[in-house]
Scaffold this motif. Structure first.
Motif, short mmCIF file in Angstrom:
data_model
loop_
_atom_site.label_atom_id
_atom_site.label_comp_id
_atom_site.label_asym_id
_atom_site.label_seq_id
_atom_site.Cartn_x
_atom_site.Cartn_y
_atom_site.Cartn_z
N ALA B 93 0.84 -1.19 0.00
CA ALA B 93 0.00 0.00 0.00
C ALA B 93 0.88 1.24 0.00
O ALA B 93 2.03 1.20 0.42
N TYR B 94 0.31 2.30 -0.46
CA TYR B 94 1.02 3.57 -0.50
C TYR B 94 0.37 4.53 0.50
O TYR B 94 -0.82 4.77 0.45
N TYR B 95 1.17 5.03 1.42
CA TYR B 95 0.67 5.91 2.45
C TYR B 95 1.31 7.28 2.32
O TYR B 95 2.48 7.40 1.99
N SER B 96 0.54 8.28 2.66
CA SER B 96 1.05 9.65 2.53
C SER B 96 2.17 9.92 3.50
O SER B 96 2.93 10.85 3.34
N GLY B 97 2.28 9.08 4.53
CA GLY B 97 3.29 9.33 5.54
C GLY B 97 4.71 9.05 5.11
O GLY B 97 5.65 9.52 5.72
N GLY B 98 4.91 8.26 4.10
CA GLY B 98 6.30 7.98 3.79
C GLY B 98 6.55 7.23 2.51
O GLY B 98 7.67 7.12 2.07
N GLY B 99 5.54 6.63 1.92
CA GLY B 99 5.80 5.93 0.68
C GLY B 99 5.24 4.53 0.67
O GLY B 99 4.38 4.18 1.46
N ALA B 100 5.74 3.72 -0.22
CA ALA B 100 5.20 2.38 -0.44
C ALA B 100 5.84 1.38 0.49
O ALA B 100 6.58 0.50 0.07
N ASP B 101 5.56 1.48 1.76
CA ASP B 101 6.24 0.61 2.68
C ASP B 101 5.33 -0.20 3.59
O ASP B 101 5.79 -0.86 4.49
N GLY B 102 4.05 -0.12 3.38
CA GLY B 102 3.14 -0.90 4.21
C GLY B 102 2.48 -1.99 3.39
O GLY B 102 2.29 -1.86 2.20
N LEU B 103 2.17 -3.09 4.04
CA LEU B 103 1.36 -4.12 3.42
C LEU B 103 -0.07 -3.93 3.88
O LEU B 103 -0.33 -3.72 5.07
N THR B 104 -1.00 -4.00 2.94
CA THR B 104 -2.41 -3.90 3.32
C THR B 104 -3.05 -5.27 3.12
O THR B 104 -2.77 -5.97 2.15
N PHE B 105 -3.89 -5.63 4.07
CA PHE B 105 -4.50 -6.94 4.11
C PHE B 105 -6.00 -6.86 3.88
O PHE B 105 -6.64 -5.88 4.23
N GLY B 106 -6.54 -7.92 3.30
CA GLY B 106 -7.98 -8.04 3.20
C GLY B 106 -8.56 -8.47 4.52
O GLY B 106 -7.85 -8.59 5.53
N LYS B 107 -9.87 -8.73 4.54
CA LYS B 107 -10.54 -9.11 5.77
C LYS B 107 -10.42 -10.60 6.05
O LYS B 107 -10.75 -11.06 7.13
N GLY B 108 -9.96 -11.35 5.09
CA GLY B 108 -9.67 -12.76 5.33
C GLY B 108 -10.80 -13.71 5.01
O GLY B 108 -11.98 -13.34 4.97
N THR B 109 -10.41 -14.94 4.73
CA THR B 109 -11.34 -16.06 4.59
C THR B 109 -11.11 -17.00 5.75
O THR B 109 -9.99 -17.45 5.97
N HIS B 110 -12.19 -17.28 6.50
CA HIS B 110 -12.07 -18.20 7.63
C HIS B 110 -12.38 -19.61 7.12
O HIS B 110 -13.51 -19.89 6.72
N LEU B 111 -11.38 -20.46 7.14
CA LEU B 111 -11.50 -21.82 6.63
C LEU B 111 -11.64 -22.80 7.78
O LEU B 111 -10.81 -22.79 8.70
N ILE B 112 -12.65 -23.64 7.71
CA ILE B 112 -12.85 -24.69 8.71
C ILE B 112 -12.80 -26.03 8.00
O ILE B 112 -13.54 -26.26 7.03
N ILE B 113 -11.91 -26.89 8.48
CA ILE B 113 -11.79 -28.24 7.94
C ILE B 113 -12.45 -29.19 8.92
O ILE B 113 -12.00 -29.33 10.06
N GLN B 114 -13.50 -29.83 8.47
CA GLN B 114 -14.24 -30.75 9.33
C GLN B 114 -13.68 -32.17 9.20
O GLN B 114 -13.48 -32.65 8.10
N PRO B 115 -13.41 -32.82 10.33
CA PRO B 115 -12.81 -34.17 10.28
C PRO B 115 -13.83 -35.22 9.79
O PRO B 115 -15.02 -34.98 9.78
#
Lengths: 110, 115
Positions: B93-115
């Motif tokens: 990600a690009y932030y106004s504070g300093g440049g392209a130095d952050g990683l931005t994450f999505g909200k995620g997929t919650h995976l459940i494996i049922q035995p």
């Protein structure tokens, strides 16, 4: 190697109190980051540092301050805690192509 | 703002089945990364795919990248109970504070494996 270590692991604060979260890494990384993780929001970047003595704002910097006096340590401060800062805080170090995360600090502000 | 968004938000499958989760992003990228988060733990880096790559493998993981559609997919083959976790895609990600130095994450997929 310990990797990335965060202290404390849990903390409860009252509104208006202050505290500092400590992050330490032993991998000699230049880059360090503070994220917060809230349910349904994913991880959001608070502040980051690209080297000793430098800091920069991320996506949600308001209400937080940081310092990077030593390369291995990155401190996150809350000067006057608010309930909206209840969250799980993660520190990470590394570079843009791979981050190493600590195990998190669960903070509750009452 | 978040760059990547994972889909589905939650996925439940039987052990041994394959699990596929997707990530869409908004702007051009140099690389895209996938991370796993076990309950109560920090994120762990799984795999990185560069913008000039279309597919990458690592053990039971297969990642694809379609830059024309701004999307990526993560396939976990022959799932195991230990694969139960949340999975996040991340881009720079690009932030106004300093440049392209952050990683931005999505909200995620919650995976459940049922035995």
């Amino acid at each position: 190697n310990a990797g990335v270590t965060q202290t404390p692991k849990f903390r409860v604060l009252k509104t208006g109190q202050s505290m500092t979260l400590l992050c330490a890494q032993d991998m000699n990384h230049e880059y360090m980051y503070w994220y917060r993780q809230d349910p349904g929001m994913g991880l959001r970047l608070i502040h980051y540092s690209v080297g000793e003595g430098t800091t920069a704002k991320g996506e949600v910097p308001d209400g937080y301050n940081v310092s990077r006096l030593k390369k291995q340590n990155f401190l996150l401060g809350l000067e006057s805690a608010a309930p909206s800062q209840t969250s799980v805080y993660f520190c990470a170090s590394g570079a843009r192509e791979k981050l190493f995360f600590g195990s998190g600090t669960q903070l509750s502000v009452l | 703002s978040q760059q990547g968004e994972e889909d589905p938000q939650a996925l439940s499958i039987q052990e041994g089945e394959n699990a596929t989760m997707n990530c869409s992003y908004k702007t051009s990228i140099n690389n895209l990364q996938w991370y796993r988060q076990n309950s109560g733990r920090g994120l762990v880096h799984l795999i990185l795919i560069r913008s000039n790559e279309r597919e990458k493998h690592s053990g039971r993981l297969r990642v694809t990248l379609d830059t024309s559609k701004k999307s990526s997919s993560l396939l976990i083959t022959a799932s195991r109970a230990a694969d139960t976790a949340s999975y996040f895609c991340a881009t720079v990600a690009y932030y106004s504070g300093g440049g392209a130095d952050g990683l931005t994450f999505g909200k995620g997929t919650h995976l459940i494996i049922q035995p």
